[in-house]
Design an enzyme around this catalytic site. Sequence first.
Site, mmCIF file in Angstrom:
data_model
loop_
_atom_site.group_PDB
_atom_site.id
_atom_site.type_symbol
_atom_site.label_atom_id
_atom_site.label_comp_id
_atom_site.label_asym_id
_atom_site.label_seq_id
_atom_site.Cartn_x
_atom_site.Cartn_y
_atom_site.Cartn_z
ATOM 1 N NE ARG A 181 -6.963 0.866 -4.670
ATOM 2 C CZ ARG A 181 -6.011 0.991 -5.594
ATOM 3 N NH1 ARG A 181 -5.748 2.169 -6.127
ATOM 4 N NH2 ARG A 181 -5.301 -0.053 -5.979
ATOM 5 C CG HIS A 207 -1.932 -1.144 1.082
ATOM 6 N ND1 HIS A 207 -2.917 -1.153 0.126
ATOM 7 C CD2 HIS A 207 -2.046 -2.304 1.747
ATOM 8 C CE1 HIS A 207 -3.613 -2.268 0.225
ATOM 9 N NE2 HIS A 207 -3.092 -2.980 1.202
ATOM 10 C CB CYS A 250 -7.727 -1.546 -12.150
ATOM 11 S SG CYS A 250 -8.287 -2.787 -10.986
ATOM 12 C CG ASN A 294 -2.036 -4.171 -6.799
ATOM 13 O OD1 ASN A 294 -1.343 -4.219 -7.793
ATOM 14 N ND2 ASN A 294 -2.669 -3.079 -6.427
HETATM 15 C C1 PEP Z 1 -5.548 -5.040 -6.731
HETATM 16 O O1 PEP Z 1 -5.631 -5.888 -5.834
HETATM 17 O O2 PEP Z 1 -4.853 -5.184 -7.761
HETATM 18 C C2 PEP Z 1 -6.283 -3.743 -6.611
HETATM 19 C C3 PEP Z 1 -6.334 -2.881 -7.597
HETATM 20 O O3 PEP Z 1 -6.896 -3.497 -5.426
HETATM 21 P P1 PEP Z 1 -6.177 -2.949 -4.087
HETATM 22 O O4 PEP Z 1 -4.755 -2.616 -4.455
HETATM 23 O O5 PEP Z 1 -6.985 -1.783 -3.677
HETATM 24 O O6 PEP Z 1 -6.283 -4.113 -3.183
#
Ligand code: PEP
Length: 406
Positions: free
Chosen positions: A165, A57, A366, A318
């Site tokens: 988000r 994050h 994304c 991610n």
């Molecule tokens: C992901 O998991 O790729 C995503 C875009 O969501 P987050 O990073 O908010 O978990």
Amino acid sequence: IEWRLLRVLTGIEDNILADIPSRAVILTPRLLPSDTIHMNTRNAVAFVTEEGSRSSHSAILARALDLPYVSNVNSRIFTSIPQRGEIIVDGNKGRIIINPGPEEKQNAISDQTKKKRKFRSIKKKLVTKSFMMGDDPIGILSNISNAEDATLAAESNVDGIGLFRLEALYMAKSVLPNERDLVNDFVKILKPVQNLPVTIRLLDIGGDKSLPYLKTESGRNPLLGLRGVRVLKKYPGLLRTQLRAFIRLAKDHEMKILIPMASIADDIVFIRSALENECKKLNSSCSIKIGAMIETPSAIMDIDNIIANSDFLSIGTNDLIQYAVAADREKLSCSEYYEAGAELIIKSLGTVIQKSRTAGIDCVICGEMAADTEYTKALLDSGFRQFSVAPARINKLRKALADILG
Ligand code: PEP
Ligand code: MG
């Protein structure tokens, strides 16, 4: 709780990051979404953490703010850095220089100036350029969390918002927002992009993202427990408020709903039925499209069923990578596996893209991989035509597309 208790016992103020001085380098063992929500990001110029990796994050936040970020730094050195000392954070080389000499400072400043100049000229040349691959137009979308992101996205001439988000909006509150609060917030945040289509993701809380006023699951393996859509299935009121706010927003805004952590087809069926119920109650026609976020291996294993129930897909690389190779996205100790997983995942994504094309539904990417220009060619080759990235990455993506597609 552990972190908050330590803060209280050590006398550190709760929102210390709200008050950081200008041109501050943030040095901390780790940065969680809940830490950064009150941060005065205008004053931050770089992040240095002990924990964290390319998809953690803190890395997402650094990319969104276009700040240099270095992780895997031994926290013992944090205490040896004087509060008002100087530090160079070189995100490209992954190193920091504490109390640099005059020559090191001069070199860093001139490097930064050159990069800024180069970037300005790229931006000017590319901001209005559109791209085609064969007969397919390439969609450039933005991930946003707040009004600043939305302003940057609008200035960058994007085709739409691929991922809005909601976590930051919820984390900034001290109690659960009601329907009216949400609609007001959405209208404010989305004002700069009011003419663009927006994909709003239902609240993705649980696991590594928590709200102080909502009890989710702790204990062992929270990442494998209640998170994303699973929390919404457990708390129907939390879901209902969001759906009703979306329905009201959809009257004046072209929007779609994205389901986080949709790992079985029932997750989509459940949300669709809840949306239809709320539409009926609000006397609304209910034409809002519902999409599944593909971020667990099971969603790929059952992709035919997932596609049959979805109006579009969005790939969250991610989480998908971390679940595919069982390597925590926050842990640098597993980064070798995470990187290997990124290579492997592209192959399975090719199948997902082909199947969504056959079914005639959109498939956007994304996750952070969409913005990592090392993968742009591989993603185009495997069939991706829509990329949703942090606002600060849009022009870097355009530059990579220009290099590949001309
Ligand atoms: C992901 O998991 O790729 C995503 C875009 O969501 P987050 O990073 O908010 O978990
Ligand atoms: Mg995710």
